[in-house]
Motif scaffolding. Structure first.
Motif, PDB file in Angstrom:
ATOM      1  N   THR A   1      -9.115  -2.715   1.302  1.00  0.00           N
ATOM      2  CA  THR A   1      -8.170  -2.596   0.206  1.00  0.00           C
ATOM      3  C   THR A   1      -7.252  -1.406   0.421  1.00  0.00           C
ATOM      4  OG1 THR A   1     -10.298  -2.426  -0.894  1.00  0.00           O
ATOM      5  CG2 THR A   1      -8.544  -3.330  -2.144  1.00  0.00           C
ATOM      6  N   LEU A   2      -6.013  -1.586   0.051  1.00  0.00           N
ATOM      7  CA  LEU A   2      -5.057  -0.487   0.129  1.00  0.00           C
ATOM      8  C   LEU A   2      -5.278   0.456  -1.037  1.00  0.00           C
ATOM      9  CD1 LEU A   2      -1.707  -2.193   1.105  1.00  0.00           C
ATOM     10  CD2 LEU A   2      -3.046  -0.619   2.447  1.00  0.00           C
ATOM     11  N   PRO A   3      -4.779   1.677  -0.913  1.00  0.00           N
ATOM     12  CA  PRO A   3      -4.898   2.626  -2.028  1.00  0.00           C
ATOM     13  C   PRO A   3      -4.159   2.112  -3.258  1.00  0.00           C
ATOM     14  CG  PRO A   3      -4.081   3.700  -0.031  1.00  0.00           C
ATOM     15  CD  PRO A   3      -4.121   2.240   0.249  1.00  0.00           C
ATOM     16  N   ASP A   4      -4.553   2.608  -4.424  1.00  0.00           N
ATOM     17  CA  ASP A   4      -3.814   2.229  -5.620  1.00  0.00           C
ATOM     18  C   ASP A   4      -2.480   2.977  -5.644  1.00  0.00           C
ATOM     19  OD1 ASP A   4      -4.184   4.824  -6.628  1.00  0.00           O
ATOM     20  OD2 ASP A   4      -5.915   4.251  -7.820  1.00  0.00           O
ATOM     21  N   ARG A   5      -1.641   2.684  -6.614  1.00  0.00           N
ATOM     22  CA  ARG A   5      -0.284   3.217  -6.611  1.00  0.00           C
ATOM     23  C   ARG A   5      -0.213   4.718  -6.692  1.00  0.00           C
ATOM     24  NH1 ARG A   5       2.992   0.953 -10.909  1.00  0.00           N
ATOM     25  NH2 ARG A   5       2.908   2.168 -12.706  1.00  0.00           N
ATOM     26  N   ASP A   6      -1.228   5.372  -7.211  1.00  0.00           N
ATOM     27  CA  ASP A   6      -1.233   6.829  -7.259  1.00  0.00           C
ATOM     28  C   ASP A   6      -1.495   7.440  -5.891  1.00  0.00           C
ATOM     29  OD1 ASP A   6      -0.738   6.777  -9.984  1.00  0.00           O
ATOM     30  OD2 ASP A   6      -2.876   6.658 -10.466  1.00  0.00           O
ATOM     31  N   ALA A   7      -1.916   6.621  -4.925  1.00  0.00           N
ATOM     32  CA  ALA A   7      -2.229   7.127  -3.591  1.00  0.00           C
ATOM     33  C   ALA A   7      -1.043   7.049  -2.633  1.00  0.00           C
ATOM     34  CB  ALA A   7      -3.420   6.369  -3.012  1.00  0.00           C
TER      35      ALA A   7
ATOM     36  N   GLY B   1      -0.217   6.220   8.888  1.00  0.00           N
ATOM     37  CA  GLY B   1      -0.991   6.821   7.807  1.00  0.00           C
ATOM     38  C   GLY B   1      -0.226   6.958   6.502  1.00  0.00           C
ATOM     39  N   GLN B   2       1.061   6.665   6.512  1.00  0.00           N
ATOM     40  CA  GLN B   2       1.842   6.766   5.285  1.00  0.00           C
ATOM     41  C   GLN B   2       1.822   5.447   4.528  1.00  0.00           C
ATOM     42  OE1 GLN B   2       5.735   8.175   6.601  1.00  0.00           O
ATOM     43  NE2 GLN B   2       5.139  10.284   6.146  1.00  0.00           N
ATOM     44  N   THR B   3       1.782   5.560   3.188  1.00  0.00           N
ATOM     45  CA  THR B   3       1.795   4.394   2.304  1.00  0.00           C
ATOM     46  C   THR B   3       2.989   4.495   1.378  1.00  0.00           C
ATOM     47  OG1 THR B   3      -0.606   4.172   2.368  1.00  0.00           O
ATOM     48  CG2 THR B   3       0.518   3.150   0.503  1.00  0.00           C
ATOM     49  N   LEU B   4       3.779   3.442   1.369  1.00  0.00           N
ATOM     50  CA  LEU B   4       4.961   3.327   0.518  1.00  0.00           C
ATOM     51  C   LEU B   4       4.689   2.240  -0.509  1.00  0.00           C
ATOM     52  CD1 LEU B   4       8.042   3.755  -0.097  1.00  0.00           C
ATOM     53  CD2 LEU B   4       8.486   2.049   1.684  1.00  0.00           C
ATOM     54  N   ILE B   5       4.955   2.523  -1.775  1.00  0.00           N
ATOM     55  CA  ILE B   5       4.738   1.536  -2.827  1.00  0.00           C
ATOM     56  C   ILE B   5       6.037   1.342  -3.597  1.00  0.00           C
ATOM     57  CG2 ILE B   5       3.437   0.935  -4.906  1.00  0.00           C
ATOM     58  CD1 ILE B   5       1.133   2.616  -3.789  1.00  0.00           C
ATOM     59  N   VAL B   6       6.485   0.091  -3.678  1.00  0.00           N
ATOM     60  CA  VAL B   6       7.694  -0.272  -4.407  1.00  0.00           C
ATOM     61  C   VAL B   6       7.397  -1.527  -5.219  1.00  0.00           C
ATOM     62  CG1 VAL B   6      10.105  -1.002  -4.204  1.00  0.00           C
ATOM     63  CG2 VAL B   6       9.192   0.674  -2.591  1.00  0.00           C
ATOM     64  N   ARG B   7       7.724  -1.495  -6.506  1.00  0.00           N
ATOM     65  CA  ARG B   7       7.557  -2.650  -7.400  1.00  0.00           C
ATOM     66  C   ARG B   7       6.170  -3.284  -7.302  1.00  0.00           C
ATOM     67  NH1 ARG B   7      12.552  -4.402  -4.651  1.00  0.00           N
ATOM     68  NH2 ARG B   7      14.234  -3.298  -5.651  1.00  0.00           N
ATOM     69  N   GLY B   8       5.135  -2.474  -7.207  1.00  0.00           N
ATOM     70  CA  GLY B   8       3.768  -2.982  -7.190  1.00  0.00           C
ATOM     71  C   GLY B   8       3.270  -3.482  -5.855  1.00  0.00           C
ATOM     72  N   THR B   9       4.079  -3.412  -4.802  1.00  0.00           N
ATOM     73  CA  THR B   9       3.642  -3.807  -3.463  1.00  0.00           C
ATOM     74  C   THR B   9       3.468  -2.551  -2.621  1.00  0.00           C
ATOM     75  OG1 THR B   9       4.789  -5.922  -3.603  1.00  0.00           O
ATOM     76  CG2 THR B   9       4.210  -5.144  -1.398  1.00  0.00           C
ATOM     77  N   ALA B  10       2.306  -2.441  -1.979  1.00  0.00           N
ATOM     78  CA  ALA B  10       1.986  -1.271  -1.166  1.00  0.00           C
ATOM     79  C   ALA B  10       1.997  -1.646   0.309  1.00  0.00           C
ATOM     80  CB  ALA B  10       0.610  -0.729  -1.543  1.00  0.00           C
ATOM     81  N   CYS B  11       2.660  -0.841   1.127  1.00  0.00           N
ATOM     82  CA  CYS B  11       2.675  -1.036   2.575  1.00  0.00           C
ATOM     83  C   CYS B  11       2.193   0.238   3.250  1.00  0.00           C
ATOM     84  CB  CYS B  11       4.076  -1.366   3.077  1.00  0.00           C
ATOM     85  SG  CYS B  11       4.660  -2.984   2.552  1.00  0.00           S
ATOM     86  N   THR B  12       1.295   0.068   4.212  1.00  0.00           N
ATOM     87  CA  THR B  12       0.771   1.192   4.976  1.00  0.00           C
ATOM     88  C   THR B  12       1.053   0.971   6.450  1.00  0.00           C
ATOM     89  OG1 THR B  12      -0.992   1.596   3.374  1.00  0.00           O
ATOM     90  CG2 THR B  12      -1.313   2.485   5.573  1.00  0.00           C
ATOM     91  N   SER B  13       1.546   2.022   7.093  1.00  0.00           N
ATOM     92  CA  SER B  13       1.803   1.989   8.530  1.00  0.00           C
ATOM     93  C   SER B  13       0.562   2.493   9.252  1.00  0.00           C
ATOM     94  CB  SER B  13       3.004   2.892   8.850  1.00  0.00           C
ATOM     95  OG  SER B  13       3.240   2.950  10.236  1.00  0.00           O
TER      96      SER B  13
ATOM     97  N   CYS C   1       0.759  -4.904   4.199  1.00  0.00           N
ATOM     98  CA  CYS C   1       1.354  -4.887   2.869  1.00  0.00           C
ATOM     99  C   CYS C   1       0.516  -5.746   1.933  1.00  0.00           C
ATOM    100  CB  CYS C   1       2.791  -5.391   2.911  1.00  0.00           C
ATOM    101  SG  CYS C   1       3.876  -4.349   3.915  1.00  0.00           S
ATOM    102  N   ASP C   2       0.360  -5.271   0.696  1.00  0.00           N
ATOM    103  CA  ASP C   2      -0.512  -5.917  -0.272  1.00  0.00           C
ATOM    104  C   ASP C   2       0.166  -5.939  -1.627  1.00  0.00           C
ATOM    105  OD1 ASP C   2      -2.570  -5.613  -2.539  1.00  0.00           O
ATOM    106  OD2 ASP C   2      -3.815  -6.252  -0.869  1.00  0.00           O
ATOM    107  N   SER C   3       0.127  -7.092  -2.267  1.00  0.00           N
ATOM    108  CA  SER C   3       0.646  -7.228  -3.626  1.00  0.00           C
ATOM    109  C   SER C   3      -0.350  -8.043  -4.431  1.00  0.00           C
ATOM    110  CB  SER C   3       2.008  -7.931  -3.608  1.00  0.00           C
ATOM    111  OG  SER C   3       2.502  -8.083  -4.916  1.00  0.00           O
ATOM    112  N   GLY C   4      -1.046  -7.394  -5.324  1.00  0.00           N
ATOM    113  CA  GLY C   4      -2.005  -8.096  -6.170  1.00  0.00           C
ATOM    114  C   GLY C   4      -3.124  -8.769  -5.409  1.00  0.00           C
ATOM    115  N   GLY C   5      -3.585  -8.177  -4.325  1.00  0.00           N
ATOM    116  CA  GLY C   5      -4.681  -8.744  -3.553  1.00  0.00           C
ATOM    117  C   GLY C   5      -4.267  -9.735  -2.486  1.00  0.00           C
ATOM    118  N   HIS C   6      -2.998 -10.049  -2.390  1.00  0.00           N
ATOM    119  CA  HIS C   6      -2.490 -10.946  -1.359  1.00  0.00           C
ATOM    120  C   HIS C   6      -1.476 -10.186  -0.519  1.00  0.00           C
ATOM    121  CE1 HIS C   6      -4.444 -14.396  -3.108  1.00  0.00           C
ATOM    122  NE2 HIS C   6      -4.015 -13.982  -4.288  1.00  0.00           N
TER     123      HIS C   6
END
Length: 193
Positions: A53-59, A157-169, A176-181
């Protein structure tokens, strides 16, 4: 009699807890701790690499505004081979495309064999899917007068979150993850989940 009923209830409770799998224990009835999708079930997704799982939006550890170009957000991997964009959800959603692919998903036969086609993945309205594109649909405009598009580099190691979608390099690719998908994309592997 009451002691016997309590003993049976305790044994039953232990049996239920012992029978829980990782998904149930983590509250992820629909999410899975690893990808085991077949090509037919997920449109050609490769299998085998564990998905965490990706970090939550606060991460998020980068400021999304640093990646914004007008109303869109663009980034690229440190190698420059993966280029990604967050666009309005009603059009192209969030997605990434490869400049070069050494492995092509079974769902995109012939995509990697033509120089005018690029392997891409997208998330639109919570659904991830593969694309074969002839355009730079997820490639941002060149920065600072350069000639290559792609947006600012999202370092490993960086995580970018936009409009509820999180992407980690990561060194394994961009996830990239949006709502578990979502998806994992790299030159040598692409997965949907």
């Amino acid at each position: 009699m009451r002691a016997w009923v309590l003993a049976v209830a305790a044994v039953a409770a232990v049996g239920v807890v012992a029978g829980c799998n990782d998904d149930t224990a983590q509250g992820g009835g629909a999410a899975s701790s690893s990808v085991t999708t077949s090509s037919a079930a997920a449109g050609g997704a490769t299998t085998g690499t564990p998905v965490t799982t990706l970090p939550d939006r606060d991460a998020a550890n980068v400021d999304a505004r640093d990646f914004q170009q007008q109303e869109f957000y663009y980034f690229q991997s440190p190698t420059g081979n993966i280029m990604c964009a967050f666009t309005p959800a009603h059009t192209l959603g969030m997605g990434c495309q490869l400049e070069h692919a050494s492995v092509v998903p079974a769902a995109l036969p012939g995509c990697g064999t033509r120089p005018d086609r690029a392997v891409a993945v997208q998330i639109v309205e919570g659904t991830a899917k593969f694309l074969c594109t002839s355009q730079g649909i997820y490639v941002g405009p060149p920065l600072n007068g350069g000639s290559k598009g792609g947006g600012k580099v999202l370092e490993y190691g960086q995580t970018l979150i936009v409009r509820g979608t999180a992407c980690t390099s990561t060194t394994a690719g961009v996830r990239c993850d949006s709502g578990g998908h979502g998806f994992l994309i790299a030159a040598d592997q692409q997965q949907l989940f």
